[in-house]
Design a protein around this motif. Structure first.
Motif, PDB file in Angstrom:
ATOM      1  N   LYS A  98       0.821  -1.209   0.000  1.00 46.68           N
ATOM      2  CA  LYS A  98       0.000   0.000   0.000  1.00 46.68           C
ATOM      3  C   LYS A  98       0.857   1.262   0.000  1.00 46.68           C
ATOM      4  CE  LYS A  98      -4.111  -1.745  -0.112  1.00 46.68           C
ATOM      5  NZ  LYS A  98      -4.938  -1.590  -1.333  1.00 46.68           N
ATOM      6  N   LEU A  99       1.843   1.327   0.882  1.00 48.01           N
ATOM      7  CA  LEU A  99       2.691   2.511   0.915  1.00 48.01           C
ATOM      8  C   LEU A  99       3.517   2.617  -0.360  1.00 48.01           C
ATOM      9  CD1 LEU A  99       3.739   4.980   2.429  1.00 48.01           C
ATOM     10  CD2 LEU A  99       5.469   3.518   3.489  1.00 48.01           C
ATOM     11  N   THR A 100       3.992   1.490  -0.873  1.00 49.18           N
ATOM     12  CA  THR A 100       4.753   1.486  -2.118  1.00 49.18           C
ATOM     13  C   THR A 100       3.939   2.116  -3.243  1.00 49.18           C
ATOM     14  OG1 THR A 100       5.424  -0.727  -1.364  1.00 49.18           O
ATOM     15  CG2 THR A 100       6.304   0.034  -3.474  1.00 49.18           C
ATOM     16  N   LYS A 101       2.693   1.752  -3.302  1.00 50.81           N
ATOM     17  CA  LYS A 101       1.788   2.305  -4.320  1.00 50.81           C
ATOM     18  C   LYS A 101       1.600   3.802  -4.131  1.00 50.81           C
ATOM     19  CE  LYS A 101      -2.995   1.944  -5.956  1.00 50.81           C
ATOM     20  NZ  LYS A 101      -4.291   1.221  -5.784  1.00 50.81           N
ATOM     21  N   TYR A 102       1.340   4.244  -2.891  1.00 51.10           N
ATOM     22  CA  TYR A 102       1.124   5.665  -2.633  1.00 51.10           C
ATOM     23  C   TYR A 102       2.377   6.474  -2.972  1.00 51.10           C
ATOM     24  CZ  TYR A 102      -2.775   3.887   0.202  1.00 51.10           C
ATOM     25  OH  TYR A 102      -3.902   3.236   0.654  1.00 51.10           O
ATOM     26  N   LEU A 103       3.539   5.952  -2.594  1.00 50.48           N
ATOM     27  CA  LEU A 103       4.793   6.636  -2.895  1.00 50.48           C
ATOM     28  C   LEU A 103       4.994   6.781  -4.390  1.00 50.48           C
ATOM     29  CD1 LEU A 103       7.266   4.938  -0.391  1.00 50.48           C
ATOM     30  CD2 LEU A 103       6.738   7.377  -0.468  1.00 50.48           C
ATOM     31  N   SER A 104       4.791   5.703  -5.109  1.00 48.63           N
ATOM     32  CA  SER A 104       5.025   5.705  -6.551  1.00 48.63           C
ATOM     33  C   SER A 104       4.072   6.640  -7.275  1.00 48.63           C
ATOM     34  CB  SER A 104       4.892   4.281  -7.102  1.00 48.63           C
ATOM     35  OG  SER A 104       5.850   3.427  -6.515  1.00 48.63           O
ATOM     36  N   ARG A 105       2.914   6.855  -6.683  1.00 47.04           N
ATOM     37  CA  ARG A 105       1.915   7.728  -7.290  1.00 47.04           C
ATOM     38  C   ARG A 105       2.157   9.200  -6.958  1.00 47.04           C
ATOM     39  NH1 ARG A 105      -3.825   6.105  -5.388  1.00 47.04           N
ATOM     40  NH2 ARG A 105      -3.137   7.213  -3.504  1.00 47.04           N
ATOM     41  N   GLU A 106       2.688   9.470  -5.753  1.00 46.37           N
ATOM     42  CA  GLU A 106       2.737  10.848  -5.261  1.00 46.37           C
ATOM     43  C   GLU A 106       4.135  11.457  -5.149  1.00 46.37           C
ATOM     44  OE1 GLU A 106       0.057  12.565  -4.786  1.00 46.37           O
ATOM     45  OE2 GLU A 106      -1.391  10.939  -5.017  1.00 46.37           O
ATOM     46  N   ILE A 107       5.175  10.618  -5.031  1.00 41.71           N
ATOM     47  CA  ILE A 107       6.531  11.109  -4.787  1.00 41.71           C
ATOM     48  C   ILE A 107       7.423  10.762  -5.978  1.00 41.71           C
ATOM     49  CG2 ILE A 107       8.545  10.994  -3.267  1.00 41.71           C
ATOM     50  CD1 ILE A 107       6.135  12.217  -1.894  1.00 41.71           C
ATOM     51  N   ARG A 108       8.200  11.721  -6.439  1.00 44.81           N
ATOM     52  CA  ARG A 108       9.102  11.474  -7.569  1.00 44.81           C
ATOM     53  C   ARG A 108      10.459  10.999  -7.060  1.00 44.81           C
ATOM     54  NH1 ARG A 108      10.220  16.006 -11.304  1.00 44.81           N
ATOM     55  NH2 ARG A 108      10.678  14.315 -12.765  1.00 44.81           N
ATOM     56  N   PHE A 109      10.969   9.937  -7.692  1.00 43.95           N
ATOM     57  CA  PHE A 109      12.279   9.387  -7.310  1.00 43.95           C
ATOM     58  C   PHE A 109      12.855   8.604  -8.481  1.00 43.95           C
ATOM     59  CE2 PHE A 109       8.924   6.530  -5.756  1.00 43.95           C
ATOM     60  CZ  PHE A 109       9.250   5.351  -6.402  1.00 43.95           C
ATOM     61  N   ASN A 110      14.152   8.332  -8.403  1.00 37.48           N
ATOM     62  CA  ASN A 110      14.819   7.565  -9.461  1.00 37.48           C
ATOM     63  C   ASN A 110      14.746   6.057  -9.222  1.00 37.48           C
ATOM     64  OD1 ASN A 110      15.694   9.837 -10.937  1.00 37.48           O
ATOM     65  ND2 ASN A 110      17.486  10.086  -9.621  1.00 37.48           N
ATOM     66  N   THR A 111      15.035   5.633  -7.988  1.00 34.47           N
ATOM     67  CA  THR A 111      15.138   4.211  -7.675  1.00 34.47           C
ATOM     68  C   THR A 111      14.497   3.929  -6.329  1.00 34.47           C
ATOM     69  OG1 THR A 111      17.273   4.119  -8.829  1.00 34.47           O
ATOM     70  CG2 THR A 111      16.744   2.278  -7.367  1.00 34.47           C
ATOM     71  N   ILE A 112      13.848   2.767  -6.222  1.00 35.85           N
ATOM     72  CA  ILE A 112      13.297   2.364  -4.939  1.00 35.85           C
ATOM     73  C   ILE A 112      13.764   0.952  -4.596  1.00 35.85           C
ATOM     74  CG2 ILE A 112      11.110   1.506  -5.924  1.00 35.85           C
ATOM     75  CD1 ILE A 112       9.766   2.501  -3.283  1.00 35.85           C
ATOM     76  N   PHE A 113      14.225   0.798  -3.354  1.00 35.70           N
ATOM     77  CA  PHE A 113      14.502  -0.510  -2.766  1.00 35.70           C
ATOM     78  C   PHE A 113      13.380  -0.802  -1.771  1.00 35.70           C
ATOM     79  CE2 PHE A 113      18.669   0.800  -4.155  1.00 35.70           C
ATOM     80  CZ  PHE A 113      19.291  -0.378  -4.551  1.00 35.70           C
ATOM     81  N   CYS A 114      12.912  -2.033  -1.746  1.00 33.36           N
ATOM     82  CA  CYS A 114      11.878  -2.427  -0.799  1.00 33.36           C
ATOM     83  C   CYS A 114      12.355  -3.631   0.001  1.00 33.36           C
ATOM     84  CB  CYS A 114      10.576  -2.784  -1.519  1.00 33.36           C
ATOM     85  SG  CYS A 114       9.788  -1.379  -2.320  1.00 33.36           S
TER      86      CYS A 114
END
Length: 250
Positions: free
Chosen positions: A58-74
């Protein structure tokens, strides 16, 4: 410092994966609030993001929709969580490990995030101190966790609970490493038709990951005590105490 059986936590959350999203309404609200507030402290674009305890994404989805970034590690404790975040995180960037083990985490992080996971850490202040070495200068750490009123009903009856965060204590313990940019806390009281449904809710969100989360006494005794104290004539109450933290690395 508390001692959490991470093997048990893994087992209970794995069992609850299929039911988590249907029951975790408070955790969902916390994730939305966190991302909404992060927007007020975000640069135009982050470089690298690390999410600890990605769970059902859920948070991954919200972040990807609202916050701009180059790379994400989970990160999560078990491999089975990856299908929930496959749309947003590359397989090679998914870290199956205890997120409290800083040695397993990448470096050069610009944004560290976590939603409703840090209460399972044995030493949250110690983790925040250690993970500072993985963060770039002026990096942001945004996370949610729970305060001392969390599940106060079960705590009053059993005398047991996790060590939830007291704002003043955590602020004092991390002030040499971080500046608090934002903090908010509140209580959410959920209502259930029976004590069995209270316990089913706890189990369905994986929160029974430590033995102290559920009653150690026999059910009939627990139910009687719960009804005496937390039944309003129609429904049984269960309290959540969400906290939202946004920190800046010094």
């Amino acid at each position: 410092m508390q001692t959490v059986d991470k093997t048990r936590v893994k087992k209970k959350f794995l069992e609850a994966l299929h039911s988590y999203d249907d029951h975790a309404s408070v955790q969902r609200l916390m994730g939305l609030e966190l991302v909404r507030e992060l927007n007020n402290y975000s640069p135009e674009k982050f470089g690298t993001v690390l999410e600890i305890g990605s769970g059902t994404g859920k948070l991954t989805k919200y972040l990807s929709r609202e916050i701009r970034f180059n790379t994400i590690f989970c990160n999560d404790l078990f491999e089975e969580a990856y299908p929930y975040i496959v749309k947003w995180c590359k397989k090679e960037n998914f870290l199956v490990c205890d997120g409290e083990d800083v040695s397993k985490l990448p470096g050069n992080i610009d944004l560290l995030v976590s939603n409703a996971a840090f209460q399972w850490f044995n030493d949250l202040p110690g983790f925040l101190h250690s993970v500072r070495s993985r963060l770039n200068d002026n990096a942001i750490a945004g996370f949610t966790t729970f305060g001392p009123s969390q599940f106060k009903e079960t705590k009053e009856i059993t005398g047991k609970c996790l060590e939830y965060v007291v704002r003043k204590d955590l602020e004092e313990q991390i002030q040499d490493k971080y500046k608090v940019l934002y903090f908010n806390e509140w209580e959410e009281t959920l209502k259930f038709a029976s004590v069995k449904r209270v316990l089913k809710h706890i189990s369905s969100t994986g929160v029974s990951g430590v033995s102290s989360s559920l009653p150690s006494m026999d059910f009939e005794t627990f139910q009687t005590k719960y009804k005496e104290k937390f039944f309003d004539g129609e429904m049984y109450s269960l309290t959540y105490h969400p906290q939202i933290w946004i920190l800046k690395a010094l």
